[in-house]
Design an enzyme around this catalytic site. Structure first.
Site, mmCIF file in Angstrom:
data_model
loop_
_atom_site.group_PDB
_atom_site.id
_atom_site.type_symbol
_atom_site.label_atom_id
_atom_site.label_comp_id
_atom_site.label_asym_id
_atom_site.label_seq_id
_atom_site.Cartn_x
_atom_site.Cartn_y
_atom_site.Cartn_z
ATOM 1 N N LYS A 1 40.404 -30.161 45.585
ATOM 2 C CA LYS A 1 39.402 -29.994 46.685
ATOM 3 C C LYS A 1 38.905 -31.527 46.708
ATOM 4 C CE LYS A 1 35.131 -28.030 48.032
ATOM 5 N NZ LYS A 1 34.018 -26.896 47.673
ATOM 6 N N LYS B 1 42.255 -28.145 49.948
ATOM 7 C CA LYS B 1 41.371 -28.107 50.844
ATOM 8 C C LYS B 1 40.728 -29.650 50.741
ATOM 9 C CE LYS B 1 36.673 -26.335 51.163
ATOM 10 N NZ LYS B 1 35.600 -25.674 50.407
#
Ligand code: PBG
Length: 335
Positions: free
Chosen positions: A205, A257
């Protein structure tokens, strides 16, 4: 996933256009497909709302009331989606994010409502992070000096995992990027008899500008950024380290992400991972296509389809996207 070339090119004999000539040929030979079961819809629920409230920077997406959340979850099940990912927006925030671990807190209540509505027809998932619940907006608790305290945060995550599992969550999405979070949460769940609750680790992330509209969606209190815990957008190889740690600590699914600007990372993770790989098409990716389409600068439906198809092509087994229900409808139309 892209198949590596196994045969040398037969120059002169193969005419790639042959298979592009009709919709039927293209349909038969498509190397990537999107299926509603491989889509997860993120949903926001805000404490104290009696009506859903629009989110300005995410046209078409709302903060749900308790009732409208139930309807949205039922709609997601009717659309044949794979799951929903719930985010809670509490009315009261404090330094340690007390509402995250209160069984009557907005997110825990929403999880229970969602499970009551659809049972296990959908994978009911919840974001496991403190940023929506803290008054400073960080994903963890702070030291007296104001730094995010890794290990003190892990204790809160363990408690939050128990609250979400107690509410009936089928899967918890660990988005805080604290070191060791997957192992601590797995241990806590197992010790409490919740060994059936799965963990999705936001393994790779990045500290991304593309989360901008999400901050509005959760009324974020953050003043600053998350660069001391989320990954540096410059780093590709580091994703392998994050993924290896999460799998070793017991992640059932790993996630990359944002998605669209990190397709190289996604392809790497898909090639290396022994567990399913998810990708999150985040709020800014949504907002950009919606904004361009609203100006008539881009064909909305084609752009949405292409963006999600590209995420699948890069290697995502399933995709979190705010367009999940609409996409499922289009896929139905086309099949
Ligand atoms: C953290 C979390 C964020 C998003 C999902 N989980 C925000 C952040 O890390 O700053 C962003 C999702 C999106 O932008 O759509 N709880």
């Amino acid at each position: 996933m892209t198949t590596p070339d196994r045969t040398p090119p037969v120059v002169g004999r193969v005419r790639p256009r042959r298979l592009r000539a009709t919709p039927a040929l293209r349909r038969l030979t498509a190397q990537t497909r999107i299926h509603p079961a491989g889509l997860v819809l993120p949903l926001f629920v805000k404490e104290g709302l009696s009506e859903p409230a629009p989110i300005g920077s995410m046209p078409g997406v709302v903060q749900h009331s308790r009732d409208s959340l139930r309807r949205a979850v039922a709609e997601a099940a009717r659309a044949g989606l794979g799951g929903v990912m719930l985010f809670g927006v509490p009315q009261h925030r404090d330094a340690t994010g007390t509402q995250a671990t209160d069984p009557h807190g907005v997110l825990n209540q929403a999880v229970a409502d969602a499970v009551a509505e659809v049972g296990d027809a959908l994978v009911v998932q919840a974001d496991l992070c403190l940023d929506e619940f803290t008054d400073h907006g960080h994903c963890g608790v702070l030291t007296p000096e104001g730094a995010v305290d890794n290990d003190a945060t892990l204790e809160r995550y363990a408690d939050m995992a128990l609250a979400l599992a107690g509410a009936g969550a089928h899967l918890v999405g660990l988005s805080g990027m604290m070191d060791g979070q997957t192992g601590v949460v797995r241990d806590a769940l197992d010790a409490a008899g919740h060994d059936d609750v799965a963990i999705l680790a936001y393994a790779a992330k990045y500290a991304s500008a593309f989360y901008g509209p999400f901050r509005e969606a959760v009324d974020s209190q953050l003043d600053g950024d998350r660069r001391t815990y989320q990954m540096d957008p410059a780093n590709r190889r580091e994703a392998a380290t994050e993924v290896a740690i999460d799998i070793a600590e017991g992640a059932d699914v790993v996630m990359v992400k944002p998605a669209g600007s990190y397709l190289d990372v996604l392809a790497d993770v898909a090639a290396a991972s022994s567990v399913p790989v998810a990708a999150y098409q985040v709020s800014g990716e949504y907002a950009m296509i919606e904004a361009a389409a609203a100006h008539g600068w881009i064909d909305r439906r084609r752009a949405v389809m292409e963006s999600v198809l590209s995420i699948r092509r890069a290697g995502a087994d399933h995709v979190l996207t705010y367009w999940a229900v609409e996409l499922a409808g289009w896929l139905q139309e086309e099949s």
